[in-house]
Write an enzyme that holds these catalytic residues in place. Structure first.
Site, PDB file in Angstrom:
ATOM      1  N   TYR A   5     -10.610  -8.903  -3.790  1.00 46.33           N
ATOM      2  CA  TYR A   5      -9.557  -8.026  -4.310  1.00 46.33           C
ATOM      3  C   TYR A   5      -8.827  -8.650  -5.487  1.00 46.33           C
ATOM      4  O   TYR A   5      -8.497  -7.983  -6.453  1.00 46.33           O
ATOM      5  CB  TYR A   5      -8.583  -7.750  -3.164  1.00 46.33           C
ATOM      6  CG  TYR A   5      -7.466  -6.792  -3.451  1.00 46.33           C
ATOM      7  CD1 TYR A   5      -7.688  -5.428  -3.449  1.00 46.33           C
ATOM      8  CD2 TYR A   5      -6.179  -7.250  -3.698  1.00 46.33           C
ATOM      9  CE1 TYR A   5      -6.657  -4.540  -3.688  1.00 46.33           C
ATOM     10  CE2 TYR A   5      -5.143  -6.377  -3.934  1.00 46.33           C
ATOM     11  CZ  TYR A   5      -5.393  -5.020  -3.931  1.00 46.33           C
ATOM     12  OH  TYR A   5      -4.364  -4.153  -4.161  1.00 46.33           O
ATOM     13  N   ARG A  42      -0.628  -2.352  -6.901  1.00 48.79           N
ATOM     14  CA  ARG A  42      -0.684  -3.424  -5.886  1.00 48.79           C
ATOM     15  C   ARG A  42      -1.623  -4.529  -6.346  1.00 48.79           C
ATOM     16  O   ARG A  42      -1.325  -5.716  -6.228  1.00 48.79           O
ATOM     17  CB  ARG A  42      -1.139  -2.801  -4.565  1.00 48.79           C
ATOM     18  CG  ARG A  42      -1.598  -3.768  -3.471  1.00 48.79           C
ATOM     19  CD  ARG A  42      -1.955  -2.940  -2.238  1.00 48.79           C
ATOM     20  NE  ARG A  42      -2.818  -3.627  -1.292  1.00 48.79           N
ATOM     21  CZ  ARG A  42      -2.391  -4.387  -0.298  1.00 48.79           C
ATOM     22  NH1 ARG A  42      -1.099  -4.608  -0.141  1.00 48.79           N
ATOM     23  NH2 ARG A  42      -3.243  -4.949   0.544  1.00 48.79           N
ATOM     24  N   ARG A  69       0.867  -1.176   0.000  1.00 47.48           N
ATOM     25  CA  ARG A  69       0.000   0.000   0.000  1.00 47.48           C
ATOM     26  C   ARG A  69       0.906   1.228   0.000  1.00 47.48           C
ATOM     27  O   ARG A  69       2.032   1.199   0.509  1.00 47.48           O
ATOM     28  CB  ARG A  69      -0.889   0.027   1.241  1.00 47.48           C
ATOM     29  CG  ARG A  69      -1.829  -1.158   1.389  1.00 47.48           C
ATOM     30  CD  ARG A  69      -2.612  -1.047   2.697  1.00 47.48           C
ATOM     31  NE  ARG A  69      -3.576  -2.112   2.866  1.00 47.48           N
ATOM     32  CZ  ARG A  69      -3.359  -3.240   3.566  1.00 47.48           C
ATOM     33  NH1 ARG A  69      -2.179  -3.411   4.158  1.00 47.48           N
ATOM     34  NH2 ARG A  69      -4.287  -4.164   3.679  1.00 47.48           N
ATOM     35  N   HIS A  78      -2.668   1.862  -5.782  1.00 50.51           N
ATOM     36  CA  HIS A  78      -3.466   0.706  -5.373  1.00 50.51           C
ATOM     37  C   HIS A  78      -3.674  -0.233  -6.552  1.00 50.51           C
ATOM     38  O   HIS A  78      -3.689  -1.462  -6.398  1.00 50.51           O
ATOM     39  CB  HIS A  78      -4.819   1.164  -4.817  1.00 50.51           C
ATOM     40  CG  HIS A  78      -5.585   0.071  -4.152  1.00 50.51           C
ATOM     41  ND1 HIS A  78      -5.237  -0.434  -2.924  1.00 50.51           N
ATOM     42  CD2 HIS A  78      -6.679  -0.630  -4.553  1.00 50.51           C
ATOM     43  CE1 HIS A  78      -6.087  -1.402  -2.585  1.00 50.51           C
ATOM     44  NE2 HIS A  78      -6.964  -1.537  -3.561  1.00 50.51           N
ATOM     45  N   HIS A 100      -3.867  -8.908   4.256  1.00 49.00           N
ATOM     46  CA  HIS A 100      -5.304  -8.853   4.532  1.00 49.00           C
ATOM     47  C   HIS A 100      -5.626  -9.668   5.783  1.00 49.00           C
ATOM     48  O   HIS A 100      -5.154 -10.805   5.927  1.00 49.00           O
ATOM     49  CB  HIS A 100      -6.110  -9.423   3.360  1.00 49.00           C
ATOM     50  CG  HIS A 100      -6.147  -8.524   2.167  1.00 49.00           C
ATOM     51  ND1 HIS A 100      -6.391  -8.976   0.899  1.00 49.00           N
ATOM     52  CD2 HIS A 100      -5.954  -7.183   2.050  1.00 49.00           C
ATOM     53  CE1 HIS A 100      -6.365  -7.972   0.049  1.00 49.00           C
ATOM     54  NE2 HIS A 100      -6.096  -6.871   0.732  1.00 49.00           N
ATOM     55  N   LYS A 140      -2.460  -2.041   7.983  1.00 50.11           N
ATOM     56  CA  LYS A 140      -3.659  -1.511   8.628  1.00 50.11           C
ATOM     57  C   LYS A 140      -3.793  -2.088  10.037  1.00 50.11           C
ATOM     58  O   LYS A 140      -3.477  -3.251  10.280  1.00 50.11           O
ATOM     59  CB  LYS A 140      -4.894  -1.857   7.804  1.00 50.11           C
ATOM     60  CG  LYS A 140      -5.011  -1.056   6.513  1.00 50.11           C
ATOM     61  CD  LYS A 140      -6.323  -1.353   5.814  1.00 50.11           C
ATOM     62  CE  LYS A 140      -6.499  -0.488   4.577  1.00 50.11           C
ATOM     63  NZ  LYS A 140      -7.779  -0.759   3.895  1.00 50.11           N
TER      64      LYS A 140
END
Length: 315
Positions: free
Chosen positions: A296, A264, A166, A261, A287, A190
């Protein structure tokens, strides 16, 4: 109370700085809506007012993803306010947010990705050495800066695509996060989750070139431990990364519109097409849920056809 809510988001809910900023902005919008509706005091906040806030934004054409985030803010804030005694009850407990539809971002083909990564501009020639001062030195300094920035940009693209980072993870890398011997990066994703991500041989070469001839030239007292630096010597900003990608796409004569993004996403798609299993791609991307990876990393028609012909008895 806003400061207390901010501390709650950071310390208790472990939200990222980006999410905290977005939630506080959404909270300001909710307060403005409540004031227009005549509810100047927090105790007057109720479920109907929250539903009216979301409905007004839906009519105004606000994107579903933004609506979903603002509904989430309402639930998190009202639960916080009820626990702290600012509200007599959690008025958002029955609030239903907008359902979001995930859209697949623009991606590159493997061939286009190779073209992009080979699109580095030629290095600027050094200035003529006739003058040892003045204009000659200024030109030489400008040329060295351009060369340093080009080396940085090479590394930026290699890590975005080669390691599927990211943009926030890329810009947050420190020198101590690089294990050059094992070609691994320590990445903070994240929710503050850490993972180790491999980088390839081309990225390793770009990294060594940047550390040898790029970073030392751009580094200032503001650099700290940051791996990637902006032209002013501080930590590289995500906006600069987007600008780098836009310029390199133009240099490579590739269609405009690709985001970091999307790069990625391209990496993950190409891994799947190359035979990687979904669980490995989940770990690669960082994730928390495999369901996120399934959405995704869409399955290409070619890969679906190959799997069908290999596995189905009636193929």
């Amino acid at each position: 109370m806003t400061l207390a809510f901010r501390r709650h988001l950071i310390a208790e809910r472990n939200r990222s700085p980006q999410t905290v900023r977005a939630y506080l902005g959404d909270l300001a919008g909710l307060r403005a809506h409540a004031a227009r509706a005549g509810a100047a005091d927090l105790a007057e906040l109720d479920l109907n007012l929250l539903r009216g806030w979301l409905a007004a934004m839906r009519v105004a054409g606000v994107a579903p993803a933004t609506l979903a985030r603002r509904a989430s803010l309402a639930r998190v804030f009202c639960a916080f306010a009820a626990r702290r005694g600012y509200l007599t009850e959690d008025v958002a407990a029955r609030l239903v947010g907008a359902r979001t539809v995930r859209q697949v971002p623009q991606i590159l083909s493997a061939e286009a990705a190779r073209t992009l990564l080979a699109s580095a501009p030629p290095p600027s020639p050094p200035a003529a050495s006739a003058s040892a001062a003045g204009v000659g030195q200024q030109r030489e300094a400008a040329a060295r800066t351009r060369r340093a920035v080009a080396l940085r940009d090479d590394l930026v693209l290699e890590l975005l695509y080669g390691s599927g980072l990211r943009v926030s993870e890329l810009c947050g890398l420190d020198l101590g996060d690089v294990d050059d011997e094992r070609r691994l990066l320590r990445v903070r994703g994240k929710g503050g989750r850490e993972r180790s991500v491999p980088f390839g041989v081309p990225a390793a070469a770009a990294l060594r070139a940047w550390l040898r001839a790029g970073r030392p030239w751009l580094s200032t007292g503001a650099a700290g431990a940051a791996l990637l630096l902006g032209q002013r010597g501080g930590r590289l900003d995500p906006r600069a990364v987007r600008r780098v990608l836009r310029l390199r796409m133009a240099d490579a004569a590739l269609p405009a519109g690709l985001t970091p993004h999307g790069l990625r996403h391209s990496a993950a798609t190409h891994m799947l097409e190359g035979g990687a299993d979904l669980r490995s791609v989940q770990e690669f991307l960082g994730h928390a849920s495999l369901a996120t990876t399934q959405i995704y990393t869409h399955v290409t028609p070619e890969r679906l056809r190959a799997a069908f012909e290999q596995a189905h008895p009636r193929a």
